[in-house]
Enzyme design. Structure first.
Site, PDB file in Angstrom:
ATOM      1  CG  ASP A  14     105.387  31.971  36.390  1.00 60.39           C
ATOM      2  OD1 ASP A  14     106.000  30.953  36.766  1.00 60.39           O
ATOM      3  OD2 ASP A  14     105.167  32.950  37.124  1.00 60.39           O
ATOM      4  CG  MET A  15     101.243  27.868  39.333  1.00 62.25           C
ATOM      5  SD  MET A  15     101.463  26.201  39.993  1.00 62.25           S
ATOM      6  CE  MET A  15     102.857  26.474  41.119  1.00 62.25           C
ATOM      7  CG  ASP A  16     104.333  29.852  42.341  1.00 59.38           C
ATOM      8  OD1 ASP A  16     103.384  29.618  43.102  1.00 59.38           O
ATOM      9  OD2 ASP A  16     105.179  28.991  42.022  1.00 59.38           O
TER      10      ASP A  16
END
Length: 205
Positions: A14-16
């Site tokens: 995942d990024m955020d």
């Protein structure tokens, strides 16, 4: 805990809030949006919806507060506030290290609830976008987290079976999506990594 990744052929990040510490900036943008559109601001609740695209968060806001806000108008405002922030967050050191330590031996991908127009510039600004074999954003899938589609598409683009992928996430929505995809998951917490295998898919939160 130090993640044990030998058994996996691919890692999906995942990024955020997982790879990049953007959640404070996202929550701040939601605070400005709440003031603009006149709904109650609940930082912890909005943080828990990390991984969900902004228009769908507006639908959750409408449901929770019995409102009829226009999802695109409100999400456009929120995304513009986020885009205007000078600093959107640093790479999260422990997760970045996992990426650097494994990207030569395994396939690696991003599976994010952000739109591509926001995700790509952010990954580029942090100098990591070229590390990834696949980048799947909210733009490419119809059913977002907690549905498994984001992670399943990432696995497909890497040509890796879902069972051979492991996910790094920071929210329960993301954990649910990973388990629904048949993938083990490491939650990124304030204390480090917490292993949540897919065999726990019958868990109750």
């Amino acid at each position: 805990m130090e993640p044990k990744l030998e058994q996996y052929q691919a890692i999906i990040f995942d990024m955020d809030g997982t790879l990049i510490d953007t959640m404070p900036t996202h929550v701040s943008a939601w605070e400005q949006t709440a003031e603009e559109f006149g709904f109650d601001f609940d930082a912890s609740w909005l943080h828990s919806l990390g991984g969900m695209p902004s228009p769908k968060i507006v639908l959750e806001i409408n449901r929770r507060f019995n409102l009829e806000l226009d999802p695109m108008q409100v999400s456009d405002f929120k995304m513009s506030r986020f885009a205007e922030a000078e600093e959107k967050g640093d790479l999260i050191e422990i997760t970045h290290k996992v990426l650097l330590d494994n990207m030569e031996q395994k396939k690696v991908a991003i599976g994010t609830g952000s739109q591509r127009m926001n995700a790509e510039p952010l990954l580029e600004s942090k100098g990591v976008i070229d590390h990834f074999d696949a980048v799947v954003t909210a733009t490419e899938v119809e059913n977002h987290k907690p549905f498994p589609d984001t992670f399943l598409l990432a696995a497909e683009q890497m040509n890796i079976q879902p069972k051979d992928c492991v996910v790094f996430e920071d929210t329960l929505l993301g954990l649910q999506a990973a388990h629904a995809a048949g993938m083990d998951c490491y939650l990124v917490t304030e204390k480090g990594f917490e292993f949540r295998p897919v065999l726990e898919s019958a868990y109750t939160e």
